[in-house]
Design an enzyme around this catalytic site. Structure first.
Site, PDB file in Angstrom:
ATOM      1  N   LEU A  14      26.817  31.639  12.188  1.00 11.15           N
ATOM      2  CA  LEU A  14      25.673  30.731  12.054  1.00 11.15           C
ATOM      3  C   LEU A  14      25.068  30.871  10.658  1.00 11.15           C
ATOM      4  O   LEU A  14      23.953  31.321  10.483  1.00 11.15           O
ATOM      5  CB  LEU A  14      24.640  31.048  13.142  1.00 11.15           C
ATOM      6  CG  LEU A  14      24.067  29.851  13.896  1.00 11.15           C
ATOM      7  CD1 LEU A  14      25.168  28.965  14.458  1.00 11.15           C
ATOM      8  CD2 LEU A  14      23.168  30.297  15.015  1.00 11.15           C
ATOM      9  N   HIS A  15      25.863  30.490   9.645  1.00 10.98           N
ATOM     10  CA  HIS A  15      25.355  30.492   8.267  1.00 10.98           C
ATOM     11  C   HIS A  15      24.588  29.190   8.034  1.00 10.98           C
ATOM     12  O   HIS A  15      24.304  28.460   8.977  1.00 10.98           O
ATOM     13  CB  HIS A  15      26.503  30.683   7.267  1.00 10.98           C
ATOM     14  CG  HIS A  15      27.447  29.521   7.199  1.00 10.98           C
ATOM     15  ND1 HIS A  15      27.240  28.456   6.359  1.00 10.98           N
ATOM     16  CD2 HIS A  15      28.581  29.239   7.891  1.00 10.98           C
ATOM     17  CE1 HIS A  15      28.214  27.569   6.530  1.00 10.98           C
ATOM     18  NE2 HIS A  15      29.038  28.023   7.457  1.00 10.98           N
ATOM     19  N   ALA A  16      24.260  28.861   6.811  1.00 11.83           N
ATOM     20  CA  ALA A  16      23.341  27.764   6.498  1.00 11.83           C
ATOM     21  C   ALA A  16      23.676  26.417   7.146  1.00 11.83           C
ATOM     22  O   ALA A  16      22.836  25.830   7.814  1.00 11.83           O
ATOM     23  CB  ALA A  16      23.232  27.609   4.987  1.00 11.83           C
TER      24      ALA A  16
END
Length: 87
Positions: A14-16
């Site tokens: 769940l990165h940017a």
């Protein structure tokens, strides 16, 4: 309250960009939505709080919603995760 447990399977977690998609989807619902990773809980409508959980590939999270559209909210977010955020 409606809750489901799901495992993050996209390669970057769940990165940017996925976190942004997650928050945008959560914002469509009236219910209060929380994401839990181990003992840490974050508001699903806050990108900063969500990213602070450090959710990576293989992480199991619980998505819980409470409100008038709780089931639809959780199901939409689980579907987004299971689609690997379109990656």
């Amino acid at each position: 309250m409606y809750t489901k447990i799901v495992t993050i399977s996209n390669k970057t977690g769940l990165h940017a960009r996925p976190a942004s998609s997650f928050v945008q989807t959560a914002a469509k619902f009236q219910s209060e939505i929380r994401v839990q990773k181990e003992d840490n809980i974050a508001d699903a409508k806050s990108i900063l709080k969500l990213m602070a959980l450090g959710i990576t590939k293989g992480t199991e999270i619980a998505i819980a919603a409470e409100g008038p559209d709780e089931k639809a909210a959780v199901e939409a977010l689980v579907e987004l995760i299971e689609s690997n955020f379109g990656e």
